[in-house]
Design an enzyme around this catalytic site. Structure first.
Site, PDB file in Angstrom:
ATOM      1  N   GLY A  31       0.768  -1.232   0.000  1.00  0.00           N
ATOM      2  CA  GLY A  31       0.000   0.000   0.000  1.00  0.00           C
ATOM      3  C   GLY A  31       0.800   1.283   0.000  1.00  0.00           C
ATOM      4  O   GLY A  31       0.259   2.349  -0.295  1.00  0.00           O
ATOM      5  N   ASP A  32       2.094   1.207   0.318  1.00  0.00           N
ATOM      6  CA  ASP A  32       2.945   2.407   0.306  1.00  0.00           C
ATOM      7  C   ASP A  32       4.364   1.975  -0.047  1.00  0.00           C
ATOM      8  O   ASP A  32       5.325   2.243   0.663  1.00  0.00           O
ATOM      9  CB  ASP A  32       2.910   3.105   1.668  1.00  0.00           C
ATOM     10  N   LEU A  33       4.472   1.310  -1.180  1.00  0.00           N
ATOM     11  CA  LEU A  33       5.704   0.602  -1.528  1.00  0.00           C
ATOM     12  C   LEU A  33       6.655   1.472  -2.357  1.00  0.00           C
ATOM     13  O   LEU A  33       6.373   1.799  -3.506  1.00  0.00           O
ATOM     14  CB  LEU A  33       5.379  -0.676  -2.302  1.00  0.00           C
ATOM     15  N   ASN A  36      10.639   2.245   2.101  1.00  0.00           N
ATOM     16  CA  ASN A  36       9.909   1.312   2.964  1.00  0.00           C
ATOM     17  C   ASN A  36      10.328  -0.135   2.726  1.00  0.00           C
ATOM     18  O   ASN A  36       9.614  -1.066   3.111  1.00  0.00           O
ATOM     19  CB  ASN A  36       8.401   1.464   2.751  1.00  0.00           C
TER      20      ASN A  36
END
Length: 268
Positions: free
Chosen positions: A177-179, A183
């Site tokens: 979702g926030d790649l 991260n």
């Protein structure tokens, strides 16, 4: 030191002067907390237990993620994962295969059991069976809703086309979702952990589009992930628009050009 670091020091019994602020942490304060047994923990603000559950879900898919040590009074404590930041071809190959494993852990519908947020950007994860509608309403229109009117109108115009641009019911893959590389922790040519998730179930191409927006994964990544569905290149800008809108909201006009370019891909 901040009020948060003082609270962490009190909770962990660690002298405040021994606590360090970690690099990154664009959206919240992230601290390195040395422990008495020689280990270290990472402390960050907790969002209602959601991040801990997401990290456990990623680990359950067989993908490295930090172990959750504790969550108490708005503080999330995670095991510190060492990394060298060297994204070698071998590391990218392992990232690709790990992401494939994560995406294979499918859900029953699009969304997630709880809502979430990226900084001040609220994310509705209310379950939907219609993927284009989920993407248009819960990611594009809602994210643009507080931007200036010209941005809102352009995003709304694109949202009206989404049903024609996206598949109606792709497998509801487990998304990070926030790649992006910030991260993804790597060490010694291997994937060490995925961190800072904003998980939900959706089209697998969402994660792939974001990692390609801010990074340039080599062939090894794509080969190890596996073949993509026909038309993925035409869909990529539509999926990249969401993180671009988030960055425009959080970090300002320096991302306006990116949003303008992505909207322009669809004549909006």
């Amino acid at each position: 030191m901040s009020a948060f670091s003082r609270k962490v020091a009190e909770l962990t019994g660690t002298a405040e002067e021994r606590i360090e602020r970690l690099a990154g942490g664009d959206l919240s304060e992230v601290l390195l907390v040395p422990r008495g047994d020689g280990r270290a923990a990472v402390a960050k603000p907790a969002i209602g237990g959601a991040e801990a559950a997401m990290l456990r879900s990623i680990a359950a898919a067989g993908v490295p993620a930090p172990l959750v040590e504790a969550e108490y009074e708005g503080i999330l404590l995670l095991d510190f994962v060492a990394n060298d930041g060297i994204f070698s071809p071998a590391a990218w190959r392992e990232i690709g295969s790990a992401l494939h494993r994560l995406h294979a852990r499918a859900g029953e519908s699009y969304g997630w059991p709880v809502d979430y947020r990226l900084g001040t950007v609220e994310l509705s994860n209310r379950p939907q069976s219609d993927w284009p509608r989920f993407w248009a309403e819960h990611r594009l229109v809602s994210t643009a809703s507080v931007l200036d009117r010209p941005w809102r109108e352009r995003v709304e115009a694109l949202a009206e086309q989404v049903a024609e641009l996206l598949p109606a019911s792709p497998p509801p893959a487990h998304l990070h979702g926030d790649l992006w590389s910030g991260n993804i922790l790597v060490a010694g040519g291997q994937l060490a952990a995925l961190i800072d998730p904003a998980c939900y179930h959706g089209h697998s191409e969402v994660d792939l589009a974001m990692v390609a927006l801010f990074d340039t994964p080599p062939d090894e990544f794509w080969e190890s992930y596996g073949p993509l569905d026909e038309g993925w290149e035409e869909r990529r800008p539509l999926y990249q628009l969401f993180p671009a809108l988030v960055h425009l909201r959080l970090f300002g006009p320096s991302y306006a050009g990116m949003v303008d370019r992505l909207l322009g891909e669809y004549g909006c």
